[in-house]
Each structure stands twice: as C-alpha cells, then as structure tokens.
Design an enzyme around this catalytic site. Structure first.
Site, PDB file in Angstrom:
ATOM      1  N   ARG A   1      29.533  34.310 -93.958  1.00  0.00           N
ATOM      2  CA  ARG A   1      30.074  35.267 -94.924  1.00  0.00           C
ATOM      3  C   ARG A   1      31.419  34.858 -95.494  1.00  0.00           C
ATOM      4  O   ARG A   1      31.623  34.847 -96.702  1.00  0.00           O
ATOM      5  CB  ARG A   1      30.282  36.627 -94.244  1.00  0.00           C
ATOM      6  CG  ARG A   1      29.141  37.565 -94.322  1.00  0.00           C
ATOM      7  CD  ARG A   1      29.241  38.545 -93.171  1.00  0.00           C
ATOM      8  NE  ARG A   1      29.019  37.809 -91.951  1.00  0.00           N
ATOM      9  CZ  ARG A   1      27.832  37.653 -91.399  1.00  0.00           C
ATOM     10  NH1 ARG A   1      26.803  38.235 -91.921  1.00  0.00           N
ATOM     11  NH2 ARG A   1      27.677  36.927 -90.327  1.00  0.00           N
ATOM     12  N   THR A   2      32.356  34.545 -94.599  1.00  0.00           N
ATOM     13  CA  THR A   2      33.727  34.359 -95.069  1.00  0.00           C
ATOM     14  C   THR A   2      33.836  33.147 -95.992  1.00  0.00           C
ATOM     15  O   THR A   2      34.459  33.218 -97.051  1.00  0.00           O
ATOM     16  CB  THR A   2      34.673  34.218 -93.854  1.00  0.00           C
ATOM     17  OG1 THR A   2      34.449  35.342 -92.996  1.00  0.00           O
ATOM     18  CG2 THR A   2      36.114  34.188 -94.279  1.00  0.00           C
TER      19      THR A   2
ATOM     20  N   LYS B   1      36.427  12.246 -86.675  1.00  0.00           N
ATOM     21  CA  LYS B   1      36.901  10.948 -86.186  1.00  0.00           C
ATOM     22  C   LYS B   1      38.265  11.091 -85.512  1.00  0.00           C
ATOM     23  O   LYS B   1      38.914  10.113 -85.196  1.00  0.00           O
ATOM     24  CB  LYS B   1      37.022   9.963 -87.355  1.00  0.00           C
ATOM     25  CG  LYS B   1      35.716   9.693 -88.064  1.00  0.00           C
ATOM     26  CD  LYS B   1      35.951   8.721 -89.220  1.00  0.00           C
ATOM     27  CE  LYS B   1      34.687   8.541 -90.033  1.00  0.00           C
ATOM     28  NZ  LYS B   1      34.960   7.844 -91.304  1.00  0.00           N
TER      29      LYS B   1
ATOM     30  N   ARG C   1      40.086  28.281 -91.708  1.00  0.00           N
ATOM     31  CA  ARG C   1      39.551  28.884 -90.481  1.00  0.00           C
ATOM     32  C   ARG C   1      39.630  27.826 -89.397  1.00  0.00           C
ATOM     33  O   ARG C   1      39.197  26.682 -89.584  1.00  0.00           O
ATOM     34  CB  ARG C   1      38.115  29.339 -90.674  1.00  0.00           C
ATOM     35  CG  ARG C   1      37.462  29.720 -89.353  1.00  0.00           C
ATOM     36  CD  ARG C   1      36.167  30.439 -89.523  1.00  0.00           C
ATOM     37  NE  ARG C   1      36.383  31.820 -89.949  1.00  0.00           N
ATOM     38  CZ  ARG C   1      35.446  32.767 -89.898  1.00  0.00           C
ATOM     39  NH1 ARG C   1      34.246  32.485 -89.446  1.00  0.00           N
ATOM     40  NH2 ARG C   1      35.707  33.993 -90.293  1.00  0.00           N
TER      41      ARG C   1
ATOM     42  N   HIS D   1      42.486  37.836 -88.782  1.00  0.00           N
ATOM     43  CA  HIS D   1      41.542  37.624 -89.875  1.00  0.00           C
ATOM     44  C   HIS D   1      41.904  38.650 -90.961  1.00  0.00           C
ATOM     45  O   HIS D   1      41.190  39.630 -91.167  1.00  0.00           O
ATOM     46  CB  HIS D   1      40.126  37.866 -89.325  1.00  0.00           C
ATOM     47  CG  HIS D   1      39.015  37.390 -90.197  1.00  0.00           C
ATOM     48  ND1 HIS D   1      39.203  36.902 -91.476  1.00  0.00           N
ATOM     49  CD2 HIS D   1      37.674  37.345 -89.976  1.00  0.00           C
ATOM     50  CE1 HIS D   1      38.013  36.575 -91.989  1.00  0.00           C
ATOM     51  NE2 HIS D   1      37.083  36.837 -91.102  1.00  0.00           N
TER      52      HIS D   1
HETATM   53  C1  NCD Z   1      34.011  37.532 -87.525  1.00  0.00           C
HETATM   54  C2  NCD Z   1      34.849  36.319 -87.287  1.00  0.00           C
HETATM   55  O1  NCD Z   1      34.419  35.190 -87.491  1.00  0.00           O
HETATM   56  O2  NCD Z   1      35.995  36.531 -86.936  1.00  0.00           O
HETATM   57  N1  NCD Z   1      33.121  37.468 -88.558  1.00  0.00           N
HETATM   58  C3  NCD Z   1      33.519  37.468 -89.871  1.00  0.00           C
HETATM   59  O3  NCD Z   1      34.409  36.765 -90.288  1.00  0.00           O
HETATM   60  N2  NCD Z   1      32.875  38.307 -90.708  1.00  0.00           N
HETATM   61  C4  NCD Z   1      33.568  38.202 -86.291  1.00  0.00           C
HETATM   62  C5  NCD Z   1      32.602  37.508 -85.352  1.00  0.00           C
HETATM   63  O4  NCD Z   1      32.434  36.302 -85.371  1.00  0.00           O
HETATM   64  O5  NCD Z   1      32.034  38.239 -84.541  1.00  0.00           O
END
Ligand code: NCD
Length: 316
Positions: free
Chosen positions: A55-56, A83, A105, A133
């Site tokens: 999603r993100t 690497k 991320r 987040h």
């Molecule tokens: C979450 C995450 O990756 O922090 N999901 C997200 O970004 N929508 C939560 C999760 O992984 O459970």
C-alpha cells in the site's frame, strides 16, 4: 510547514490540519477524468524502500505521479544495497541525481532521521522499524474526520500489537495533537516499556473498552519482528483481542472499524467485520493517496533550499 516529515509528533495542530485540508482538495482530483495536476512538474521523488510494502509504496508513487513529479522506485532487492552499500552511500547517490523528495522505509528506527542530515531534499518517513509512520497517522485522521465529522473529543481504541507498531505510535502522537483520546488495548506482553508516558490510556480488556469507542483501530500481529512467544496461541489471542461480529455488535452504532493493512483475516479481525459497512479499510487506502499528495505538495511545492546539508562535505 516543515522541511521533512519524520515524526507525527513534529506536526503542530495547524500543520496537521493544513495537511488534512489540503488532502481534501487533492481528493477532488481523483474524481476527474484526468487525475493529474502540474504542481510538481520537474521535481524528482525517489521511493527508497528497504522493507516490503504494498500500500504505502504504491500510494506514494500514485500521489507523486498525480502531481506530475518524476518518480524513481528504488527497492533494496536488486540494488547495490544487497551488495552491502550503506544507507549513507545510497543517499549520496540519490543526492547526486538531484532528488527533491525521498520517501524512505527502513527496518531501523531512526533511519529517515539520519538520512535527512545527508541530503538536500525533503525526507518523508514511510515507516522506520517499530518507530513511526506519520503519513499513515495522517490518512487515518483524515478517514476519521471524513466518516465522523470531527477529531476533537473522539474516543479511539488502538488494539493489538502496539509493541511493534509504528502505526500505533504515530497515531497516538497525532491524535493527541488533534484533540482525540486514545486507549491502547493489548496484552501486557505487546505493550512497549514506557507506555505510561505516552499520551494515551492503557487497557487489557477489549470488551470493557468497545462500548465507549467512536473508532476501533485493529493492528496486525507483526510476527516478522518477533523472536519470542508473546502470547500462548493464535486462538487465544483472537479470543481475547480479535474483533469479530459479536464484539462489533457492542460498539456504538456510529462507531467505525479501521485497519492499516495488511490484515490477517481470522486473527485480529474477522472477515465479516473487515468487509462490513462499518469498516473504513478501503477508504483508508484511497485516502492515503490524497494525504500523500498533500504532504508531497506542501513539502516540495516551494523552491529548493539552497543551504548545503551538513555531513555532505566532499573531499577535494
Ligand atoms: C503497516 C506498516 O508497514 O507499518 N502497514 C502499512 O503501512 N499500511 C502495518 C503492518 O505492517 O502491520
């Protein structure tokens, strides 16, 4: 407005409301036949994902493209990171390519903060370890306001694996800024040390909390971050902390059910709940694009800063 978005706690009430109000404008673009604005034409946004995401990552990509930015998707798999290239060297490479925005991320809490010292562009935290987040918290707040008409005074329960959840941490900080009251509901083993200092109540008893909620946000149990047993069995966990139709029935009639995804159906949430009319899960995904458009627009829309960042001095 800030230059980077690293923590939901960095946002003042005015900043946060500006993002939500801007996101409302951005949402209108999604209803047009041509879903594009020229706002970030000529800007480059790099999606730097060292951890898995569905999603993100796609949401940031769609958001940047709807604003006409050039988008580079960089995932650690298949890059020189596998690497052994460090975060700093990766950052310097991106900097040399002139990235205006870096969406990152990373499994290490604090990685986006480090990165922000090495690059000239704006850094947006898309999830760092178990830390934060912030865009998820913003899209959750947007969704609550959309469904319930306000944030001030809302009673929000955040239920499940709070210990490993950056979503929970960012939500607690943002919701406190926006005037909502949060109760964290989890077994004691899935609450972080020092949770008493968070601006939230704590309960071990989901059934006692549900009748008083406007919002119930379910969290996934993050088994990939666990190297120990935190609860006896999945069945036992679901029995005490899972949201099924019987439990949903004791929530007030107007109350909504949220989940950031990915869901484990049958564990923290039953399918009949996830797919019910009270669930905002699909709206959260759609709103994620509008909120990320707003964040990119507010951070990158202005002229590029001219000050050289610290830690980037190149030897002659
Ligand atoms: C979450 C995450 O990756 O922090 N999901 C997200 O970004 N929508 C939560 C999760 O992984 O459970």
């Amino acid at each position: 407005m800030l230059r980077h978005l690293l923590s939901a706690g960095d946002l003042s009430r005015d900043d946060a409301l500006l993002v939500l109000d801007t996101a409302e404008q951005m949402a209108l673009v999604a209803d047009r036949p041509i879903k594009k604005l020229p706002t970030l034409r000529g800007k480059t946004v790099v999606n730097l994902f060292f951890e898995d995401s569905t999603r993100t990552r796609t949401s940031f990509e769609v958001a940047a493209k709807r604003l006409s930015a050039d988008v580079i998707n960089f995932s650690a798999k298949g890059s020189s990171v596998s690497k052994g290239e460090s975060l700093k060297d990766t950052a310097l490479t991106l900097e040399a390519m002139g990235a205006d925005g870096i969406v990152v991320r990373h499994a290490a809490s604090g990685a986006p903060h480090r990165l922000s010292a090495w690059v000239r562009g704006s850094v947006i935290n898309a999830g760092d370890g178990t830390h934060e987040h912030p865009t998820q918290a913003l899209l959750d707040a947007f969704t609550m306001r959309q469904r319930l008409g306000r944030l001030d005074g809302l009673q929000v329960a955040i239920v499940g694996d709070v210990l490993h959840s950056r979503v929970a941490r960012s939500n607690v900080l943002l919701l406190a800024t926006l005037g909502a009251s949060v109760t964290l509901v989890a077994p004691p083993t899935l609450l972080p040390v020092g949770v008493e200092a968070w601006p939230a109540e704590v309960s071990y008893d989901l059934d006692a909390v549900l009748p008083k909620c406007d919002v119930v946000m379910m969290l996934r149990v993050q088994r990939e971050r666990m190297n120990d047993a935190f609860f006896p069995t999945v069945r036992e966990y679901s029995r005490r902390y899972g949201l099924d139709a019987d439990r949903m029935a004791v929530m007030p009639e107007h109350a909504v059910v949220m989940h950031p995804g990915p869901m484990v159906r049958g564990m923290e949430i039953a399918s009949e709940v996830a797919d019910s009319l009270r669930s905002t899960i699909v709206d959260q995904v759609a709103n994620g694009v509008s909120v990320r458009m707003a964040v990119l627009y507010l951070l990158l829309g202005g002229p590029r800063p001219v000050d050289p960042p610290s830690g980037l001095e190149v030897a002659a």
